[in-house]
Write a protein that holds these residues in place. Structure first.
Motif, PDB file in Angstrom:
ATOM      1  N   LEU A  59       3.597  -4.132   2.018  1.00  0.00           N
ATOM      2  CA  LEU A  59       2.829  -3.305   1.088  1.00  0.00           C
ATOM      3  C   LEU A  59       2.399  -2.033   1.801  1.00  0.00           C
ATOM      4  O   LEU A  59       1.775  -2.096   2.859  1.00  0.00           O
ATOM      5  CB  LEU A  59       1.589  -4.053   0.602  1.00  0.00           C
ATOM      6  N   HIS A  61       0.123   1.235   1.056  1.00  0.00           N
ATOM      7  CA  HIS A  61      -0.867   1.687   0.066  1.00  0.00           C
ATOM      8  C   HIS A  61      -0.816   0.789  -1.165  1.00  0.00           C
ATOM      9  O   HIS A  61      -0.785   1.271  -2.297  1.00  0.00           O
ATOM     10  CB  HIS A  61      -0.590   3.123  -0.393  1.00  0.00           C
ATOM     11  N   ASP A  62      -0.704  -0.506  -0.959  1.00  0.00           N
ATOM     12  CA  ASP A  62      -0.667  -1.486  -2.046  1.00  0.00           C
ATOM     13  C   ASP A  62       0.586  -1.442  -2.915  1.00  0.00           C
ATOM     14  O   ASP A  62       0.658  -2.095  -3.949  1.00  0.00           O
ATOM     15  CB  ASP A  62      -1.908  -1.374  -2.944  1.00  0.00           C
TER      16      ASP A  62
END
Lengths: 268, 281, 255
Positions: A59, A61-62
């Protein structure tokens, strides 16, 4: 910024290249070290989306890397390849550096500004109209760095930046890394030059046989002499010298060594 | 006995504006281990190539002065003739693989077949260099399947099998990891101990300091200094010439400790340790 | 390391035959049906080649090659069968399409010749290591330089393919889209050619230097690591093929 869970990868079924990697990255500058074949380059290619993991997820930044193409990831994460000849293909230095920014849909004016700014950083701004192939090898490497820096990605990864660089070239790379850190970017590098690691990177990760062997503050990593040996990695020269002289703390830079030496030995 | 004599060597590449080598003069004795240092474009590679005849025969260009290697004047002999006296190993292990041989064993035979060594002797020589460079275990592998360190040792083995008595190496470990570099340096040192004259261009100053008898410092195509590592690395103007001294030298310089009874700073880990211990740490 | 050679390792007597004799077999297999343009002769030779391929246990490897060739040959059969100018004897009709005897016979001749040639080449290619063939030719007096070029191509092309994929990665890394529609792929492919060509030029220069210092241009007579590969019957086989060819010519002229 980056979260990696249970990451595994193999080119063919029999020989896994990476197994069960679990790592998190914050904004600390990070050196990735280990022998050739330990899986370092494969690891950064996975981060960059150039390869797809067999298992696990990354992931950034998500966002899940697996669901994006390498080209889409280019806005967030930049990678400078080891061999500049694999990367350079435009006719002029300026076009080469503008190529990345234009690809990620910067408008022409901004792309040019960013390109010139990046070229100033590597001191090639006087050679905008030159053919990149007329540059020396170390200048070509700097050009490739500029062409990734100009994309203003949040994360920037180098693969062996100091190879074939002399004293002056290394000094320039040191300044570039510092400037990127000042801009609050995550700088990562694969590297074999331990003195350079000790002087420039806050965090060090040691890879061996596709696994993370050691991970932590650079000072802590270089204090783990036995573990380093199993990964065929040597501590920096200054660390070895301090250890032989029986210093209690792990020393990783020349300045520290000198300070310690001057404070603990009686003036002559 | 002098193995290499260079007198007033000047050389300019075709299409270049300036001299790559400018009035270079030095000589090297049988069995010495010589390091060549200097910043990029200082002329290190050009000088290495001038010792095996690639300069001027391969590149052409303007050439002046004299170079004698093992009694041959380079200008008047073909590269093939010179290659019997002087072997050269290059930076990139990959491009030194001929690509025409299927195994390491055959790869090493390539040069020997070219110079017409009889079959029985080819086999004898290959077996001995495989052992010397410690690559017996990969002798049946495809050359392209080796690791960088193994590939570079194969390149050295291929050259050594031709029995030159001078070995020139141009940054042979720049593309290798620390373990691979160490393998290569150990191999070069054992060749040096057997009496082969070694000339090595390198950026890794700690290695130069550790292994070399004398160091040739080049800058802008000129010889700045040619002396023991201790003397060369103790120079005050080293950084101006684009060279960083070994970390051990730098630290001792900063602390102002010299080797006892000399005007030189330590250049290796062992020397630095000895000197700093004596200092009462 | 992938090699692009089709050579298949084996222990059959076909593998044992020296490369030069196998090379001889190619003109032999091509010439005989030309000298004696009888279907029986062509069938005999094809049968011989197939038998040898079977004996060498490499027949499976020929299937893709023959498959590809048949695809082309079918069009030859159709076009000649329907449109050859000399066509006059109708053989059969399918809807509006008419097949003629003259055209089909001509197409059959071509088909047999092609299969014959492919078969003969396959024996050489599938059962001979490229480097053995070149070494044998160099011994017979071919220039070692040409020999080097031929052999190195087999290894250096796969190496170039590897470089190509690194270069693709480098461009993708800078945001060039290479996945997706055909047009996107083509647009992405063209700029890659520059670095690939340049990279191989640089490598070629470095490799040329490395070859030079290994005596590549030495005037000394070349020696070989391996003893010449000999086959006890090669002289007999070569003479046999020569005699058969002469016999065929004699037959053609006098009978």
């Amino acid at each position: 910024m980056i979260k990696i869970a249970n990451l595994s990868f193999s080119y063919n079924k029999e020989t896994p290249v990476l197994t069960g990697i679990k790592l998190e990255f914050d904004r600390r500058s990070t050196a990735i070290i280990g022998q050739n074949g330990a899986g370092k380059t494969t690891f950064v290619k996975l981060l960059k989306g150039l390869l797809k993991a067999d298992e696990g997820e990354i992931l950034i930044h998500d966002h899940n890397v697996n669901r994006k193409t390498a080209a889409q990831l280019a806005r967030t994460i930049g990678l400078v390849f080891q061999n500049p000849n694999d990367q350079i293909f435009k006719r002029t230095v300026l076009d080469e550096v503008m190529f990345g920014p234009l690809n990620i849909k910067m408008d022409k004016q901004t792309a040019k500004e960013k390109a010139i700014e990046a070229l100033k950083m590597v001191e090639l701004d006087g050679k905008l109209e030159m053919n990149p192939h007329d540059l020396s090898l170390s200048e070509k490497k700097l050009l490739c760095i500029a062409s990734v820096v100009a994309m203003e990605t949040d994360i920037i990864i180098f693969d062996e930046p100091t190879i074939a660089q002399d004293h002056g070239g290394k000094e320039k790379i040191r300044q570039i890394i510092q400037a990127l850190k000042d801009k609050n970017k995550l700088v990562m590098t694969i590297i074999h030059d331990m003195d350079f690691v000790a002087e420039n990177f806050e965090r060090t990760i040691v890879f061996t046989e596709g696994k993370v062997l050691l991970d932590g503050d650079t000072r802590y990593v270089f204090s783990q002499k036995e573990l380093l040996e199993t990964a065929c990695v040597e501590a920096p020269g200054i660390t070895k010298l301090a250890e032989r002289l029986g210093f209690k703390d792990t020393v990783i830079t020349v300045e520290e060594f000198i300070n310690l030496k001057q404070t603990c030995s009686p003036p002559r | 006995m002098k193995r290499i004599v260079v007198e007033g060597l000047k050389y300019k590449y075709p299409l270049a504006d300036s001299l790559a080598l400018n009035d270079v003069t030095f000589d090297i004795k049988q069995g010495e281990f010589i390091g060549i240092i200097g910043k990029n474009l200082a002329g290190k590679s050009t000088l290495c190539q001038a010792l095996v005849g690639l300069v001027p025969h391969f590149y052409k260009g303007a050439y002046g002065g004299k170079v004698f290697v093992g009694g041959l004047e380079v200008k008047n002999h073909s590269i093939a003739d010179i290659s019997l006296k002087v072997g050269m190993v290059f930076q990139n292990p990959f491009t030194q693989v001929t690509g025409s041989k299927m195994t390491v064993y055959e790869e090493i035979a390539f040069g020997l077949e070219n110079i017409g060594v009889p079959r029985s002797e080819i086999i004898e020589r290959i077996d001995s260099v495989l052992n010397l460079l410690k690559i017996e275990q990969v002798k049946d592998h495809n050359p392209f399947d080796l690791s960088g360190g193994q590939m570079q040792r194969m390149a050295i083995a291929s050259i050594i099998a031709m029995k030159p008595d001078i070995l020139v190496l141009d940054e042979p470990t720049s593309q290798l990891d620390p373990a691979g570099s160490e393998e290569v340096f150990q191999a070069i040192q054992s060749l040096s101990k057997q009496g082969i004259t070694v000339i090595l261009a390198e950026h890794k100053m700690e290695k130069i300091a550790q292994y070399c008898d004398r160091v040739l410092l080049l800058n802008n195509g000129k010889v700045v200094d040619f002396d023991t590592p201790g003397k060369v690395f103790s120079r005050e103007d080293l950084e101006e010439k684009g060279v960083t001294a070994p970390v051990y030298t730098r630290v001792c310089k900063a602390l102002g400790v010299k080797k006892a009874g000399t005007d030189e700073y330590p250049v290796t880990l062992e020397e630095a340790e000895r000197v700093l211990r004596g200092d009462g740490a | 390391m992938k090699s692009i050679s089709l050579y298949e390792e084996g222990t059959s007597f076909v593998h044992d035959v020296d490369p030069i004799t196998k090379l001889w077999y190619i003109p032999f297999a091509i010439l005989i049906p030309i000298i004696l343009p009888l279907f029986t002769v062509s069938f005999l030779l094809i049968g011989l080649s197939l038998a040898l391929l079977l004996a060498a246990k490499v027949i499976r490897k020929t299937i893709p090659v023959f498959g590809f060739v048949f695809l082309i040959l079918i069009t030859v059969v159709l076009i000649q069968g329907m449109f050859k100018p000399e066509n006059e004897t109708v053989l059969f009709q399918i809807g509006p399409l008419t097949m003629y005897k003259e055209g089909l016979l001509f197409a059959l001749t071509i088909t047999l010749r092609v299969i014959n040639i492919i078969g003969a080449f396959m024996i050489l290619v599938l059962t001979t290591k490229p480097s053995d063939l070149v070494e044998a030719l160099v011994r017979k007096g071919m220039s070692p330089r040409i020999g080097y070029v031929v052999v190195s191509v087999f290894q250096i092309i796969p190496e170039m393919m590897a470089t190509m994929s690194t270069i693709t990665d480098a461009q993708r890394a800078r945001g060039m889209e290479t996945e997706g529609k055909l047009l996107v792929r083509i647009k992405a492919f063209l700029p890659l050619l520059g670095p690939v060509v340049l990279g191989s030029l640089i490598n070629t220069k470095e490799r040329a230097m490395a070859l030079e210092v290994r005596g590549f241009n030495s005037q000394a007579p070349k020696t070989f690591l391996y003893e010449e590969k000999t086959y006890q019957f090669s002289k007999i086989l070569q003479m046999g093929m020569l005699l058969l060819t002469v016999a065929a010519v004699v037959w053609r002229i006098f009978l």
